[in-house]
Design a protein around this motif. Structure first.
Motif, short mmCIF file in Angstrom:
data_model
loop_
_atom_site.label_atom_id
_atom_site.label_comp_id
_atom_site.label_asym_id
_atom_site.label_seq_id
_atom_site.Cartn_x
_atom_site.Cartn_y
_atom_site.Cartn_z
N ILE A 176 57.41 15.70 16.88
CA ILE A 176 56.24 15.16 17.55
C ILE A 176 56.52 15.28 19.06
CG2 ILE A 176 57.43 12.78 17.62
CD1 ILE A 176 53.45 13.40 17.94
N THR A 177 57.68 15.51 19.54
CA THR A 177 57.91 15.91 21.02
C THR A 177 57.93 17.40 21.30
OG1 THR A 177 60.45 16.25 20.39
CG2 THR A 177 59.52 13.97 21.35
N ALA A 178 58.13 18.06 20.25
CA ALA A 178 58.00 19.56 20.16
C ALA A 178 56.43 20.08 20.14
CB ALA A 178 58.83 20.47 19.15
N LEU A 179 55.91 19.30 19.43
CA LEU A 179 54.29 19.60 19.18
C LEU A 179 53.50 19.00 20.74
CD1 LEU A 179 53.67 18.50 15.55
CD2 LEU A 179 53.73 20.87 16.46
N MET A 180 53.68 17.95 21.01
CA MET A 180 53.01 17.23 22.08
C MET A 180 54.03 16.46 22.99
SD MET A 180 49.72 15.90 19.97
CE MET A 180 50.74 15.37 18.36
N PRO A 181 54.73 16.92 23.94
CA PRO A 181 55.66 16.50 24.70
C PRO A 181 55.06 15.18 25.61
CG PRO A 181 55.50 18.72 25.22
CD PRO A 181 54.25 18.56 24.32
N THR A 182 53.72 15.08 25.74
CA THR A 182 53.23 14.05 26.45
C THR A 182 52.50 13.02 25.29
OG1 THR A 182 51.38 15.05 27.02
CG2 THR A 182 52.92 14.96 28.45
N ALA A 183 52.91 12.88 24.13
CA ALA A 183 52.31 12.32 23.23
C ALA A 183 51.93 10.64 23.48
CB ALA A 183 52.91 12.30 21.86
N SER A 184 52.83 10.14 24.05
CA SER A 184 52.85 8.73 24.41
C SER A 184 51.86 8.67 25.52
CB SER A 184 54.05 8.15 25.01
OG SER A 184 54.52 9.14 26.13
N GLU A 185 51.53 9.37 26.36
CA GLU A 185 50.39 9.46 27.25
C GLU A 185 49.07 9.83 26.83
OE1 GLU A 185 53.20 11.11 28.05
OE2 GLU A 185 54.03 9.76 29.75
N ILE A 186 49.05 10.63 25.79
CA ILE A 186 47.75 10.81 25.03
C ILE A 186 47.52 9.65 24.34
CG2 ILE A 186 46.69 12.21 23.14
CD1 ILE A 186 48.83 14.62 23.77
N VAL A 187 48.53 8.94 23.67
CA VAL A 187 48.08 7.68 22.81
C VAL A 187 47.45 6.50 23.94
CG1 VAL A 187 49.29 5.72 21.44
CG2 VAL A 187 49.62 8.28 21.11
N ASP A 188 48.06 6.37 24.96
CA ASP A 188 47.74 5.42 25.77
C ASP A 188 46.31 5.55 26.31
OD1 ASP A 188 49.87 3.99 26.17
OD2 ASP A 188 50.89 5.07 27.88
N ARG A 189 45.74 6.96 26.43
CA ARG A 189 44.45 7.39 26.72
C ARG A 189 43.58 7.10 25.44
NH1 ARG A 189 42.84 13.16 28.88
NH2 ARG A 189 40.85 11.66 28.81
N TYR A 190 44.02 7.25 24.32
CA TYR A 190 43.28 7.04 23.10
C TYR A 190 43.02 5.42 23.04
CZ TYR A 190 43.79 11.58 21.02
OH TYR A 190 43.82 13.05 20.72
N ARG A 191 43.80 4.77 23.44
CA ARG A 191 43.73 3.33 23.35
C ARG A 191 42.55 2.78 24.38
NH1 ARG A 191 47.89 -0.01 20.94
NH2 ARG A 191 49.75 0.90 20.56
N LYS A 192 42.93 3.13 25.50
CA LYS A 192 42.06 2.75 26.61
C LYS A 192 40.58 3.31 26.56
CE LYS A 192 45.86 2.13 29.98
NZ LYS A 192 46.52 2.64 31.13
N GLU A 193 40.34 4.47 26.17
CA GLU A 193 39.10 5.25 26.28
C GLU A 193 38.17 5.38 24.95
OE1 GLU A 193 39.18 8.99 28.59
OE2 GLU A 193 41.20 8.41 29.24
N LEU A 194 39.22 5.51 23.98
CA LEU A 194 38.58 5.59 22.50
C LEU A 194 38.56 4.21 21.82
CD1 LEU A 194 37.35 8.06 21.25
CD2 LEU A 194 39.44 8.16 19.99
N LEU A 195 39.49 3.52 21.81
CA LEU A 195 39.45 2.16 21.02
C LEU A 195 39.13 0.93 21.65
CD1 LEU A 195 42.92 2.85 19.04
CD2 LEU A 195 40.65 2.27 17.96
N ASP A 196 39.56 0.69 22.88
CA ASP A 196 38.89 -0.64 23.56
C ASP A 196 37.67 -0.80 23.62
OD1 ASP A 196 41.89 -1.08 23.59
OD2 ASP A 196 42.24 -0.64 25.62
N PRO A 197 36.66 0.28 24.14
CA PRO A 197 35.42 0.02 24.23
C PRO A 197 34.71 -0.28 22.86
CG PRO A 197 36.00 2.10 25.28
CD PRO A 197 37.23 1.66 24.41
#
Length: 269
Positions: free
Chosen positions: A131-152
């Motif tokens: 996961i770190t080799a595929l997407m080094p910023t995976a944690s930041e991507i997940v944070d955006r998914y939470r706030k912009e995709l799931l929370d609304p």
């Protein structure tokens, strides 16, 4: 101090390797990994279940799966995945443009729709590896998914992050060390309070109330005292005491622990 972000801990991505192994042979473009990461977030941390591909808005009877369905990424420019959570159908739709991936999440019941735009070329480094080799910023991507995709759209809670607790509200200014309501003398009795706890007689409570409410005072009740003197109603108690006369029997201090006739504390107000 703010609590640590669970998306930035190793435990958050526990289970990703298993999911990735099931789709590794099918991944052929960087956008596939971003969709797989959304799927991982929904199924692992929000208890969604995937019930297939397409945009059919009919709620299926099957419970669904935590795995991505067959042919989930066969289309070169779009994705259509269906999910169920608590008997509610959700649609996850993705569309690839020249340099971005636009993802939508829709609640079929409420018609709420959220969207997020991510850039596969800048966020995904490799299509093979950890996961770190595929997407080094995976944690930041997940944070955006939470706030912009799931929370609304989704009103539930993450099963990994949120813990529901039940607390009993406490009245403002109450003493946290006090057990039960305070017991006050007199005629005022708090709601739910037994006026005569343990069956003891209501004696002595008047001594605690400066207004004379709550019944007679002293430990013992007063019998009639007809020799208190003339006049209407009870007279003030008075026990004359002077030099003891041995020729007068009974002469001496009289503690007078008894109640005068027709005793009423309000006479002293």
């Amino acid at each position: 101090m703010d609590p640590p972000n669970p998306a930035k801990t190793g435990e958050f991505f526990y289970g990703w390797d298993l999911l990735y192994k099931t789709v590794q042979a099918d991944v052929n473009k960087k956008a596939d990994l971003l969709i797989a990461l959304v799927h991982f977030l929904l199924t692992k941390h929000y208890n969604f279940r995937c019930v297939g591909i397409g945009d059919d808005k009919t709620l299926p009877e099957e419970e669904g799966s935590e795995l991505l369905p067959d042919s989930w990424n066969d289309d070169d420019i779009k994705y259509s995945l269906r999910y169920v959570h608590d008997k509610t159908l959700y649609l996850l739709l993705g569309h690839i443009t020249e340099d971005a991936l636009l993802v939508n999440l829709m609640d079929i019941n409420t018609k709420k729709v959220s969207n997020i735009c991510v850039e596969p070329e800048s966020l995904v480094v490799e299509v093979k590896g950890s996961i770190t080799a595929l997407m080094p910023t995976a944690s930041e991507i997940v944070d955006r998914y939470r706030k912009e995709l799931l929370d609304p759209v989704f009103t539930g809670n993450s099963r990994e992050v949120t813990t529901q607790t039940t607390t009993t509200p406490r009245a403002t200014g109450s003493d946290p060390l006090r057990i039960g309501e305070p017991r006050r003398g007199g005629s005022y009795i708090p709601a739910g309070f037994e006026p005569r706890p343990f069956g003891f007689p209501d004696i002595g409570r008047g001594d605690l109330d400066p207004l004379g409410r709550g019944g007679p005072g002293n430990l013992f009740t007063f019998p009639s005292r007809p020799n208190l003197g003339p006049g209407p109603g009870p007279m003030p108690r008075f026990d004359p005491f002077g030099p003891i006369d041995p020729n007068v029997p009974g002469r001496g201090p009289n503690p007078d622990h008894m109640r005068p006739p027709n005793w009423d504390p309000d006479y002293y107000m």
